[in-house]
Design an enzyme around this catalytic site. Sequence first.
Site, PDB file in Angstrom:
ATOM      1  N   ASP A  45      58.986 -32.810  15.338  1.00 46.03           N
ATOM      2  CA  ASP A  45      58.089 -33.769  15.976  1.00 46.03           C
ATOM      3  C   ASP A  45      56.976 -34.222  15.037  1.00 46.03           C
ATOM      4  O   ASP A  45      56.534 -35.370  15.089  1.00 46.03           O
ATOM      5  CB  ASP A  45      57.477 -33.152  17.240  1.00 46.03           C
ATOM      6  N   GLY A  46      56.522 -33.329  14.172  1.00 43.18           N
ATOM      7  CA  GLY A  46      55.482 -33.696  13.215  1.00 43.18           C
ATOM      8  C   GLY A  46      55.957 -34.771  12.260  1.00 43.18           C
ATOM      9  O   GLY A  46      55.196 -35.681  11.894  1.00 43.18           O
ATOM     10  N   ASP A 150      33.324 -28.292  25.320  1.00 41.86           N
ATOM     11  CA  ASP A 150      33.797 -28.343  23.939  1.00 41.86           C
ATOM     12  C   ASP A 150      34.284 -29.733  23.545  1.00 41.86           C
ATOM     13  O   ASP A 150      34.152 -30.132  22.388  1.00 41.86           O
ATOM     14  CB  ASP A 150      34.926 -27.338  23.736  1.00 41.86           C
ATOM     15  N   THR A 161      52.854 -32.851  27.169  1.00 45.49           N
ATOM     16  CA  THR A 161      53.419 -31.511  27.004  1.00 45.49           C
ATOM     17  C   THR A 161      52.809 -30.769  25.818  1.00 45.49           C
ATOM     18  O   THR A 161      53.177 -29.624  25.559  1.00 45.49           O
ATOM     19  CB  THR A 161      54.942 -31.591  26.796  1.00 45.49           C
ATOM     20  N   GLY A 162      51.908 -31.419  25.089  1.00 42.16           N
ATOM     21  CA  GLY A 162      51.320 -30.815  23.904  1.00 42.16           C
ATOM     22  C   GLY A 162      49.967 -30.180  24.179  1.00 42.16           C
ATOM     23  O   GLY A 162      49.817 -29.324  25.049  1.00 42.16           O
ATOM     24  N   TYR A 163      48.962 -30.614  23.419  1.00 46.45           N
ATOM     25  CA  TYR A 163      47.621 -30.037  23.551  1.00 46.45           C
ATOM     26  C   TYR A 163      47.075 -30.213  24.964  1.00 46.45           C
ATOM     27  O   TYR A 163      46.399 -29.338  25.498  1.00 46.45           O
ATOM     28  CB  TYR A 163      46.693 -30.698  22.526  1.00 46.45           C
ATOM     29  N   ASN A 164      47.388 -31.338  25.578  1.00 38.48           N
ATOM     30  CA  ASN A 164      46.954 -31.588  26.950  1.00 38.48           C
ATOM     31  C   ASN A 164      47.364 -30.465  27.894  1.00 38.48           C
ATOM     32  O   ASN A 164      46.579 -29.996  28.714  1.00 38.48           O
ATOM     33  CB  ASN A 164      47.550 -32.919  27.425  1.00 38.48           C
ATOM     34  N   SER A 166      48.016 -27.396  27.138  1.00 37.25           N
ATOM     35  CA  SER A 166      47.347 -26.135  26.801  1.00 37.25           C
ATOM     36  C   SER A 166      45.931 -26.057  27.350  1.00 37.25           C
ATOM     37  O   SER A 166      45.377 -24.965  27.487  1.00 37.25           O
ATOM     38  CB  SER A 166      47.335 -25.936  25.283  1.00 37.25           C
ATOM     39  N   ALA A 185      37.262 -26.919  27.990  1.00 40.73           N
ATOM     40  CA  ALA A 185      36.228 -25.904  28.215  1.00 40.73           C
ATOM     41  C   ALA A 185      34.929 -26.510  28.731  1.00 40.73           C
ATOM     42  O   ALA A 185      33.873 -26.405  28.102  1.00 40.73           O
ATOM     43  CB  ALA A 185      35.975 -25.097  26.938  1.00 40.73           C
TER      44      ALA A 185
END
Length: 270
Positions: A45-46, A150, A161-164, A166, A185
């Site tokens: 993906d990168g 933060d 499905t990525g950072y969102n 998490s 946060a």
Amino acid sequence: MKIGIVHNNSEKTLPVVKKLQALLSHHQLTIDTKNPEIVVTIGGDGTLLSAFHRYAHMLDKVRFVGVHTGHLGFYTDWRDYEIEALVESLVKDEGESVSYPLLDVIARYQGKKEAAHFLALNESTIKRVNGTMVCDVYVKEELFERFRGDGMCVSTPTGSTGYNKSVGGAVIHPRLDAIQLAEIASINNRVFRTLSSPMIIPTDEWIVLKPLTTEGFILTIDHLTSSEKNVTELKYRVANERIHFAKYRHTHFWNRVEAGFIGAQQKYEV
């Protein structure tokens, strides 16, 4: 047919690149990295993200195909051992595609008239380097809340499905033309309050973040990161542009999610 190839330099990838180049030459398909009609990415993906930003100025002319040589990717429908089948599909190409929405980002800076414009395939985040980030959150032109925490993450459906995910965001099907705002946060107590829930924004609305302090931010656009000074406003909305994938083989979105996060073994364990 003009084919562009973008790849990483891992040991697993380089032999696949050589094999693809040989097969394309055998079938008299032109390799053209400047003005391709189809971009084949080999890696993960990168690698596809890198290709997207490389050809972001010509998204209306280019379709993408992803080949993964490592772990299962959300944008890669082909495996490294399927190059022959992929080339056969390229030879028989009829121009079909599937498209996904993108994130439009406009950044404004203190003392500058012209704004900076970016496109993101997955997400954009804004974080304060030192101390708590405080910013006013607007939906369209209306003040919604004052955020303390933060940072913020704004994602596309495919990027959900990525950072969102998490940071507690929802997973959204890419057929929905929307973006998602998720808090990173947030500070919530009897003095400071935020929604503390992801927000789904449709195509006819937008999000504006106005930091109270203009110094010391990290802004990310997908895998690209920059230190920002004098940021006064960030505007996020569904982009007019879309990314197009060649529709030779297209894995169902929820199958990708299941394979990526659950897996057959874990799913059936008692």
